[in-house]
Design a protein around this motif. Sequence first.
Motif, PDB file in Angstrom:
ATOM      1  N   SER A  11       0.887  -1.265  -0.068  1.00  0.00           N
ATOM      2  CA  SER A  11       0.008  -0.010   0.045  1.00  0.00           C
ATOM      3  C   SER A  11       0.889   1.092   0.081  1.00  0.00           C
ATOM      4  O   SER A  11       1.842   1.476   0.828  1.00  0.00           O
ATOM      5  CB  SER A  11      -0.834  -0.014   1.259  1.00  0.00           C
ATOM      6  N   VAL A  12       0.658   2.244  -0.996  1.00  0.00           N
ATOM      7  CA  VAL A  12       1.541   3.472  -1.242  1.00  0.00           C
ATOM      8  C   VAL A  12       0.601   4.514  -1.433  1.00  0.00           C
ATOM      9  O   VAL A  12      -0.536   4.472  -1.697  1.00  0.00           O
ATOM     10  CB  VAL A  12       2.486   3.084  -2.189  1.00  0.00           C
ATOM     11  N   GLN A  13       1.113   5.853  -1.088  1.00  0.00           N
ATOM     12  CA  GLN A  13       0.561   6.806  -1.738  1.00  0.00           C
ATOM     13  C   GLN A  13       0.355   7.132  -3.052  1.00  0.00           C
ATOM     14  O   GLN A  13       1.526   6.797  -3.504  1.00  0.00           O
ATOM     15  CB  GLN A  13       1.002   8.035  -0.785  1.00  0.00           C
ATOM     16  N   PRO A  87      -4.062   6.193  -7.990  1.00  0.00           N
ATOM     17  CA  PRO A  87      -5.269   5.375  -7.298  1.00  0.00           C
ATOM     18  C   PRO A  87      -5.685   4.246  -8.457  1.00  0.00           C
ATOM     19  O   PRO A  87      -6.168   3.202  -8.056  1.00  0.00           O
ATOM     20  CB  PRO A  87      -6.091   6.339  -6.934  1.00  0.00           C
ATOM     21  N   ASP A  88      -5.700   4.655  -9.930  1.00  0.00           N
ATOM     22  CA  ASP A  88      -6.242   3.696 -10.800  1.00  0.00           C
ATOM     23  C   ASP A  88      -5.281   2.432 -11.088  1.00  0.00           C
ATOM     24  O   ASP A  88      -5.797   1.668 -11.714  1.00  0.00           O
ATOM     25  CB  ASP A  88      -6.385   4.483 -12.229  1.00  0.00           C
ATOM     26  N   ASP A  89      -4.040   2.639 -10.511  1.00  0.00           N
ATOM     27  CA  ASP A  89      -3.442   1.400 -10.679  1.00  0.00           C
ATOM     28  C   ASP A  89      -3.501   0.583  -9.349  1.00  0.00           C
ATOM     29  O   ASP A  89      -2.795  -0.606  -9.431  1.00  0.00           O
ATOM     30  CB  ASP A  89      -1.810   1.812 -10.392  1.00  0.00           C
ATOM     31  N   THR A  90      -4.377   0.601  -8.673  1.00  0.00           N
ATOM     32  CA  THR A  90      -4.915  -0.348  -7.671  1.00  0.00           C
ATOM     33  C   THR A  90      -5.315  -1.556  -8.271  1.00  0.00           C
ATOM     34  O   THR A  90      -6.285  -1.508  -8.943  1.00  0.00           O
ATOM     35  CB  THR A  90      -5.881   0.165  -6.603  1.00  0.00           C
ATOM     36  N   THR A 119      -2.007  -1.278  -3.715  1.00  0.00           N
ATOM     37  CA  THR A 119      -3.159  -0.608  -3.347  1.00  0.00           C
ATOM     38  C   THR A 119      -2.589   0.989  -3.339  1.00  0.00           C
ATOM     39  O   THR A 119      -1.566   1.292  -2.644  1.00  0.00           O
ATOM     40  CB  THR A 119      -3.920  -0.772  -2.043  1.00  0.00           C
ATOM     41  N   VAL A 120      -3.185   1.780  -3.973  1.00  0.00           N
ATOM     42  CA  VAL A 120      -2.711   3.429  -4.324  1.00  0.00           C
ATOM     43  C   VAL A 120      -3.816   4.090  -3.744  1.00  0.00           C
ATOM     44  O   VAL A 120      -4.693   4.026  -4.174  1.00  0.00           O
ATOM     45  CB  VAL A 120      -2.222   3.442  -5.495  1.00  0.00           C
ATOM     46  N   SER A 121      -3.319   4.914  -2.661  1.00  0.00           N
ATOM     47  CA  SER A 121      -4.528   5.980  -2.015  1.00  0.00           C
ATOM     48  C   SER A 121      -3.940   7.375  -2.528  1.00  0.00           C
ATOM     49  O   SER A 121      -2.919   7.671  -2.701  1.00  0.00           O
ATOM     50  CB  SER A 121      -4.490   5.878  -0.561  1.00  0.00           C
ATOM     51  N   ALA A 122      -5.107   8.075  -2.551  1.00  0.00           N
ATOM     52  CA  ALA A 122      -5.009   9.371  -3.079  1.00  0.00           C
ATOM     53  C   ALA A 122      -4.336  10.273  -2.188  1.00  0.00           C
ATOM     54  O   ALA A 122      -4.365  10.035  -0.971  1.00  0.00           O
ATOM     55  CB  ALA A 122      -6.210   9.994  -3.380  1.00  0.00           C
TER      56      ALA A 122
END
Length: 122
Positions: A11-13, A87-90, A119-122
């Motif tokens: 999980s990253v930003q 985020p679309d790469d999640t 998981t990519v968060s905004a």
Amino acid sequence: QVQLAESGGGSVQAGESLRLSCAASGNTKGRYSMAWFRRSPGKEREGVAGIDSGGFASYADSVKGRFIISRDNAKNTLYLQMNNLKPDDTAMYYCAASRYGVNWYEQKYSSWGQGTQVTVSA
């Protein structure tokens, strides 16, 4: 048959980077094209990046300029360097091996890993 095992998800930003690895074992002799696919929630699995036995790489338009695929044949390992993540790469990311050239047809890939979650968060 080639066995594949992915690692490196997390999980990253947004804007950060991750590097995925895919270790191949079993009958790795012979020429294989390798590829990364991903499946996002509610979407079909899609091809992201592929590389043939000679090192020629292809990318989906959505990741061009941000992702880099590479392979170390001596280590039987495939990599995907993912930069400027969005985020679309999640998605769940899968590596796959094919006796054919790089393509985006799942049916032409005979070996698949279990996947690693990104998981990519905004």
